[in-house]
Scaffold this motif. Structure first.
Motif, short mmCIF file in Angstrom:
data_model
loop_
_atom_site.label_atom_id
_atom_site.label_comp_id
_atom_site.label_asym_id
_atom_site.label_seq_id
_atom_site.Cartn_x
_atom_site.Cartn_y
_atom_site.Cartn_z
N ASN A 111 0.67 -1.07 0.07
CA ASN A 111 0.09 0.08 -0.07
C ASN A 111 0.84 1.04 0.07
OD1 ASN A 111 0.87 -0.51 2.65
ND2 ASN A 111 -0.75 0.81 3.60
N VAL A 112 2.10 1.13 -0.35
CA VAL A 112 2.94 2.44 -0.34
C VAL A 112 3.59 2.56 -1.72
CG1 VAL A 112 5.30 2.97 0.54
CG2 VAL A 112 3.99 1.64 1.94
N VAL A 113 3.26 4.02 -1.96
CA VAL A 113 3.69 4.46 -3.38
C VAL A 113 5.14 5.01 -3.04
CG1 VAL A 113 3.27 6.11 -4.99
CG2 VAL A 113 1.35 5.19 -3.65
N LEU A 114 5.96 4.40 -3.90
CA LEU A 114 7.40 4.88 -3.98
C LEU A 114 7.89 5.72 -4.88
CD1 LEU A 114 8.82 1.13 -3.05
CD2 LEU A 114 8.51 3.05 -1.44
N ALA A 162 -5.77 10.21 -1.50
CA ALA A 162 -5.45 10.21 -2.79
C ALA A 162 -6.37 9.27 -3.71
CB ALA A 162 -4.13 9.15 -2.78
N ARG A 163 -6.78 9.54 -4.93
CA ARG A 163 -7.57 9.11 -5.83
C ARG A 163 -6.54 7.93 -6.84
NH1 ARG A 163 -12.63 10.20 -7.81
NH2 ARG A 163 -12.50 12.36 -6.87
N VAL A 164 -6.90 6.70 -6.58
CA VAL A 164 -6.13 5.87 -7.34
C VAL A 164 -6.99 5.19 -8.40
CG1 VAL A 164 -4.95 3.66 -7.35
CG2 VAL A 164 -4.75 5.14 -5.46
N GLY A 224 -9.89 2.11 -15.68
CA GLY A 224 -10.92 3.18 -15.26
C GLY A 224 -11.61 3.22 -13.83
N GLU A 225 -11.31 1.99 -13.06
CA GLU A 225 -12.00 1.99 -11.93
C GLU A 225 -11.21 2.84 -10.77
OE1 GLU A 225 -13.20 -1.48 -8.57
OE2 GLU A 225 -11.85 -2.08 -10.14
N SER A 226 -11.93 3.57 -10.03
CA SER A 226 -11.47 4.70 -9.30
C SER A 226 -12.08 4.50 -7.75
CB SER A 226 -11.73 5.86 -9.73
OG SER A 226 -11.22 7.15 -8.70
N ARG A 227 -10.75 4.60 -6.99
CA ARG A 227 -11.04 4.55 -5.43
C ARG A 227 -10.25 5.58 -4.77
NH1 ARG A 227 -11.17 -1.04 -6.60
NH2 ARG A 227 -12.98 -2.12 -5.90
N VAL A 228 -10.95 6.21 -3.79
CA VAL A 228 -10.23 7.22 -2.87
C VAL A 228 -9.68 6.57 -1.55
CG1 VAL A 228 -10.29 9.49 -1.73
CG2 VAL A 228 -11.19 9.10 -4.05
N PHE A 229 -8.49 6.89 -1.14
CA PHE A 229 -8.00 6.37 0.26
C PHE A 229 -7.35 7.42 0.92
CE2 PHE A 229 -7.24 2.97 -3.01
CZ PHE A 229 -8.06 2.06 -2.58
N GLN A 230 -7.28 7.33 2.12
CA GLN A 230 -6.72 8.22 2.97
C GLN A 230 -5.14 8.21 3.10
OE1 GLN A 230 -8.20 8.81 7.19
NE2 GLN A 230 -6.26 10.02 7.84
N VAL A 231 -4.42 9.14 3.06
CA VAL A 231 -3.02 9.28 3.34
C VAL A 231 -2.51 9.02 4.55
CG1 VAL A 231 -0.64 10.31 2.98
CG2 VAL A 231 -2.56 10.60 1.14
N ALA A 250 2.45 6.20 2.36
CA ALA A 250 1.41 4.98 2.65
C ALA A 250 -0.13 5.38 2.44
CB ALA A 250 1.74 4.54 3.93
N LEU A 251 -1.00 4.73 1.86
CA LEU A 251 -2.31 4.77 1.79
C LEU A 251 -3.23 3.67 2.74
CD1 LEU A 251 -2.68 5.20 -1.89
CD2 LEU A 251 -2.03 7.05 -0.43
N ASP A 252 -4.35 4.17 3.21
CA ASP A 252 -5.20 3.46 4.01
C ASP A 252 -5.97 2.44 3.31
OD1 ASP A 252 -6.33 2.44 6.03
OD2 ASP A 252 -7.97 4.12 6.39
N THR A 253 -5.32 1.26 2.81
CA THR A 253 -6.06 0.18 1.94
C THR A 253 -5.12 -1.12 2.34
OG1 THR A 253 -6.52 -0.61 0.02
CG2 THR A 253 -4.56 1.06 -0.20
N LEU A 254 -5.78 -2.19 2.13
CA LEU A 254 -5.49 -3.42 2.32
C LEU A 254 -4.87 -4.15 0.92
CD1 LEU A 254 -7.71 -5.02 5.05
CD2 LEU A 254 -5.29 -4.32 5.33
N ARG A 255 -5.53 -3.23 -0.17
CA ARG A 255 -5.19 -3.78 -1.53
C ARG A 255 -3.89 -3.19 -1.98
NH1 ARG A 255 -10.25 -4.17 -4.57
NH2 ARG A 255 -12.16 -3.71 -3.21
N ASP A 256 -2.99 -3.99 -2.71
CA ASP A 256 -1.91 -3.81 -3.16
C ASP A 256 -1.88 -2.86 -4.30
OD1 ASP A 256 -0.50 -5.46 -1.26
OD2 ASP A 256 -0.39 -7.25 -2.76
#
Length: 224
Positions: free
Chosen positions: A68-71, A101-103, A108-115, A126-132
């Motif tokens: 869940n970490v953007v490097l 962050a909108r990923v 085209g599937e979009s989700r928003v997670f908290q930083v 790091a984003l608040d998600t269990l998805r890789d």
């Protein structure tokens, strides 16, 4: 119900009211569980909106990530690009509200997670998600808008609508008999109908569902 759209709302916590984390009322009182209704012949898809957010960066491609970490993004490491975007838009890297962050996937599937954190020394966010996360996805950093937004909008057509109350409070729209819904700080969950080839029988109605606790967000399902 793998081919059904699923909507749910997380109830507000009640520890200061009755000592229970959550309260479900019925013939008996329960502290956990779920109550639901199924529209077995309904085929509409839920619509998710994040009206309480404003962009603070351009849309950037993820080049390198881990879990869940953007490097690394297409223009450099994620942490320094976010800091630069905040300085450009707000004149400072310090913010008094949460960042999101909108990923968006290649489909085209979009989700928003908290930083939830960042490390300028290593460049990761790091984003608040269990998805890789995956290289090739697009990301756009956002923050709460200063203006107040209602998480729920009214309609003359029958609909179900759940929302997330913002840090600025919640403005209740005009009461209507055509809508069932509400808003809490706990957020909501939604699940899109699953194609037959991706269905799995794991015995859970939450299979394929996504949780959202982003302030000002809502999910709507029209019933007409």
């Amino acid at each position: 119900f793998p081919r059904a759209a699923k909507l749910g709302i997380v109830g507000s916590q009640t520890p200061f009211l009755n000592g229970r984390d959550y309260t479900l009322l019925g013939p008996n009182i329960h502290t956990n569980g779920v109550v639901g209704v199924a529209f077995s012949t309904h085929t509409c898809v839920p619509r998710v909106a994040h009206t309480g957010l404003e962009a603070v960066s351009n849309v950037l491609r993820i080049e390198r990530c881990k879990g869940n970490v953007v490097l690394e993004l297409e223009q450099g490491d994620a942490a320094h690009l976010l800091i630069a975007a905040l300085r450009k838009q707000r004149g400072t890297e310090r913010v008094d509200s949460r960042l999101f962050a909108r990923v968006t996937s290649a489909q085209g599937e979009s989700r928003v997670f908290q930083v939830t954190g960042g490390n300028p020394a290593k460049g990761g966010i790091a984003l608040d998600t269990l998805r890789d996360l995956s290289p090739g996805q697009n990301i756009q950093f956002m923050m709460q808008s200063a203006s107040e937004h209602s998480a729920i909008t009214t309609s003359h057509n029958p609909r179900v609508c759940f929302g997330v109350s913002s840090d600025h409070g919640f403005t209740c729209p005009e009461v209507t008999t055509q809508m069932f819904g509400g808003a809490t700080e706990g957020g909501f969950s939604y699940g899109m109908p699953q194609p037959h080839e991706t269905q799995t029988d794991c015995g859970s109605v939450f299979t394929g569902s996504t949780e959202c606790a982003v302030p000002g967000s809502s999910v709507t399902l029209d019933l007409d």
